[in-house]
Design an enzyme around this catalytic site. Sequence first.
Site, PDB file in Angstrom:
ATOM      1  N   THR A   1      51.087  40.291  42.605  1.00 16.77           N
ATOM      2  CA  THR A   1      52.191  40.968  41.928  1.00 16.77           C
ATOM      3  C   THR A   1      52.213  42.436  42.345  1.00 16.77           C
ATOM      4  OG1 THR A   1      50.712  41.131  40.026  1.00 16.77           O
ATOM      5  CG2 THR A   1      52.442  39.467  39.923  1.00 16.77           C
TER       6      THR A   1
ATOM      7  N   ARG B   1      41.955  43.657  42.665  1.00 18.21           N
ATOM      8  CA  ARG B   1      40.548  43.327  42.461  1.00 18.21           C
ATOM      9  C   ARG B   1      39.868  43.100  43.806  1.00 18.21           C
ATOM     10  NH1 ARG B   1      38.338  42.443  37.143  1.00 18.21           N
ATOM     11  NH2 ARG B   1      36.553  41.742  38.347  1.00 18.21           N
TER      12      ARG B   1
ATOM     13  N   LYS C   1      40.570  38.271  49.391  1.00 17.99           N
ATOM     14  CA  LYS C   1      41.634  39.291  49.532  1.00 17.99           C
ATOM     15  C   LYS C   1      41.414  40.154  50.774  1.00 17.99           C
ATOM     16  CE  LYS C   1      42.397  39.589  44.486  1.00 17.99           C
ATOM     17  NZ  LYS C   1      43.831  39.317  44.250  1.00 17.99           N
TER      18      LYS C   1
END
Length: 800
Positions: free
Chosen positions: A647, A540, A545
Amino acid sequence: MDLRNGLRPLGSTPAEFEQDLLSNLYYRRGTTVESASAQDAYETLALTVRDRLAARRARTAAAHYESNPRWVYYLSAEYLLGPQLEQNLLYSGTTDFAPAALKALGFDPAEVAALDVEPGLGNGGLGRLAACLLDSLATLDIPAVGYGIRYDLGIFKQSFVNGEQVEEPDDWAFQGDPWEFPAPDDRHRVGFYGHVGPDGWVPGEQIDGEPSHLLVPGYGTETVNIVRLWRARACEDSFDLRRFSAGQYAEAVEQAVKAENISKVLYPDDSTESGRELRLKQQYFLVSCSLRDIIRRFRFRNHDWADFPAKTVIQLNDTHPTLAIPELMRLLVDEEKLDWDQAWSIVRQTFAYTCHTLLPEALETWPVAVLGRLLPRHLEIIYRINDGLLGEVRSRFPGDIDRVRRMSLIQEEPERRVRMANLAVTGTFAVNGVAELHSQLLTSTTFDDFATLWPDRFRNVTNGVSPRRFVRLANPGLSSLITSGLGSDAWLRDLSQLEGLAPLAEDSSFRSQWRSEKRRAKAALGLGDPGALLDVMVKRFHEYKRQQLKLLHIITLYQRLRNEPGRFGVPRTVLFGGKAAPAYTAAKSIIRLINAVAATIAADPKASGLLRVVFPPNYNVTLAEKIIPAADLSEQISMAGKEASGTGNMKLALNGALTIGTLDGANVEIRDRVGAENFFLFGLDATEAAALRRSDYQPRSYYDGDAELKHALDAILSGTFGGVGQEVAHSLLDRDEYLTLADYRAYVDAQDEVSAAWTDQERWTRMSILNAANSGFFSSDRTVADYLDRVWRATPVRPA
Ligand code: 26V
C-alpha cells in the site's frame, strides 16, 4: 424538551471555539491559563475538537438506531490509526481556528501539536489498511464498527545503537489518551481453560474485557463511526486480600497481573515462539468481546436469529480473528440452543475473510494441544466443522485421500495443528485477496483445493489508501495545487477526478509548481540538496521485500563513483525506513549493514554531494506522512509472487513518486494504470521466479558472471563497511531464497534508466504528474465500494 434531539449545537466560529477551549481548560482539565502546561493545552484542545465530532457521533448513532441497517463489523488484531489531532481538526472543520485559539491563550501551537502521539497498535500494511478502510467506511456513510485490542504497548520504538536496531517499549498512552472514550461499565466476561460439561463449556479462568472507543469521522459528511478497542482487566474478585494481609504482596495481585497481560503488548509478528499461547489468548479475547458486542447491537432492534445474517457482516482481517467462527457456533448452539445446521448456516452467511499473505510460513496454525487446553469446547466445534468439510470433500472426490489430507482443518505432521486459514475459508461466504495477482495466486496455489470445491467463494478486492490522510494531511501543499489545477477539492471524496490532472502535465507552469512542491517537501524533511533524486524504500524489513537488493545497488553506485565516475549517474539520496521483527536476525543484519554502508559513504568526501544514505529510525505513520510527499522514486522490489499487495506503493504514486518495481502485488495494477512508459519495470515475474526457485538455483553463478555484482559482494566480504554484514553476503551467495542475485543486473540497469530520466527534469515531472493523475483507483473509498459490491452488500445511512 425532547432530550434526544435537543443537543445544544457547538459553535462553529473561531470565537466560540476559543470560548470552548477556555471552558474545557477550567471545567474538564481542572487547571487555569496561568498554570496550564503544554500538555494541558494539548489535552484541552483534543477535548474541544473531540466534542465537535462527538456531537456528530450522537446524530450518527441515532440515525443507525432508527434505520436498523445492515452493519459492517471489521475484526482486526491491528490498527495503525496514525496521529489523531491533525486529522480530527480537518474532519471537524477546525484546522483554521485552532492555532489562533491556542495563541490567544498564550500557547505555542507547534509545541502543543507536537504532543500528539500516534497509537501504534499495528505492525505494518495490514494494520494501516484497517485504518484506511474505517476512514472510507465513515466517508461513505456505511454503518460500521471496527473492533480491536487496546494494547498498552504498541509497536516497539526503534533506535539504532552502533547501527543495530534496538527496541524499546512504546508506552503510547502514558499521558492518557484524550481521543478515547472509556466505558468501564460495559465490561464483557471472557472464559479460558476449564472443561466441557453436559451443558457446554465450564471455563476454568475468567477475565473482563473493558471497551473504549475512538471516533472515526467521515470526510465531507456528518457520519462519525467508532473503533472499539478492548482492554483486559482482572475480574473484581481477583485481588487476594488474604495473601495481601499475610504480606504476600506479589502473590496477592498475581491473578490480576496475569489477566491484564492479555492486552499488554502487540506482537511484532509470529516469528518468535515465546508467548504464543498469550497470542492465542489475545485472539480469543478480541473475538469473544466483539461478538458479544455485535449481538448486543443486533438485539436493540431484532429478535429472530434468522435475521442475523441480513443485519450483520463480519470481516475477518486475516486469520487472527478466525476463532470468531467456532465462538459464534458455540454461542448459537450451546447458549441459544439452535440446532447445529441452523447455526452453521447463520455463521456461513455472516463471516467473510481477507487473506493478506502468500508466504506459507505466515499461514497461522495452532497446536491442537494448546488450543484444546485453552478452549476445549472450541476444539470440539472445530472437529465437528472438519467432519462436515471432509464429508463434502469425500463425496465430491471419492477416494482422493491426499486431497482430504490437504484440506483438513487439522494438519497431522509433524505435530497436530489447527490450520486457521482453512477454518476461515470453510466458515465464510467470501474469501478475498488484496490485489489482482494475489487473488489469482491464492486460488491457483494457497487455496487451490478450496477454489476447486467452492469456486464462487473467492474474489479480489484490491487495496487502497485514504487520500485524506496520505495526500491532504501529509501533503497540504500538493493538495492545494491539485485543487487549483482541478478547480475544486471534490477529488478528496472522488479520487478518480485526479485524471483531470493529466492535461496539466503538458503545462510548463503547472510542472514548475509541481516540482517546487516536491522541493518544499524535501526541505521540510531536512534533506539538504533538493536537486538530488530522493530514492525511498519504506516498509517493514523482510528478506522477501529485498532491502538487500537496494543495498547492493547502493554499493555498486558507490563503487562506480570511486572507480568509474562516468557510469555513476545522478546525485541521489537513498532513504530507508522500517522495522525488523525483534527475533528476525537476518532482517536485523540487513539493517546493520545499511547503517554501516551509510556511514562509510558519509565519511568519504568523494561521495559528498553525489550519494548519501539516510535511515531515520522508528518509521511509523507520523514519519510516513513526512517522507512520502518528498519522494521522487518509490522502491517496490519484492521477489515477484511474494508481496500480497503493498500500500506504500500507492501512497508514493499518489504523491508523484515514480515506481521502480517488479510485477508483484498491486505494482501490476499501478503500472497498468500509470502506463508502462511511466514505470520502471525490472526482474523476473511471478511465474519465472517460482520456476527458478523450483530448479537448481545457483546464486553463485550470478556472482561469477557479473563483475559489478561480484565487486559489490566482495566489498562486503572483505570488510569495507567496518567488517559488518558478512553474514548477509554469505546468505545471498549460499541460498538467496528470494532471488536477489538473479534480479540484480536487471535492477541496476533499470536504475540507470531512472538516472537518465532524472536528467530531463521536464520529462520527469510529466511522468510524476501522470503517476498521480492515474492513481485515483487506489483510494480506499474505491476499495470499500468494491467490498460493498462484492462482499458486504450494505447501504449508506446518513444522519439527519
Ligand atoms: C506474516 C509473517 C508471520 C511469520 C513470519 C513472516 C511473516 C511475514 C509476513 C506476514 C504478513 C502479515 C500480514 C500482512 O501484514 N500482510 C500485508 O498486508 C498488506 C495489506 O493487505 C499488504 O499490502 C501487504 O502486501 C502484506 O504483506
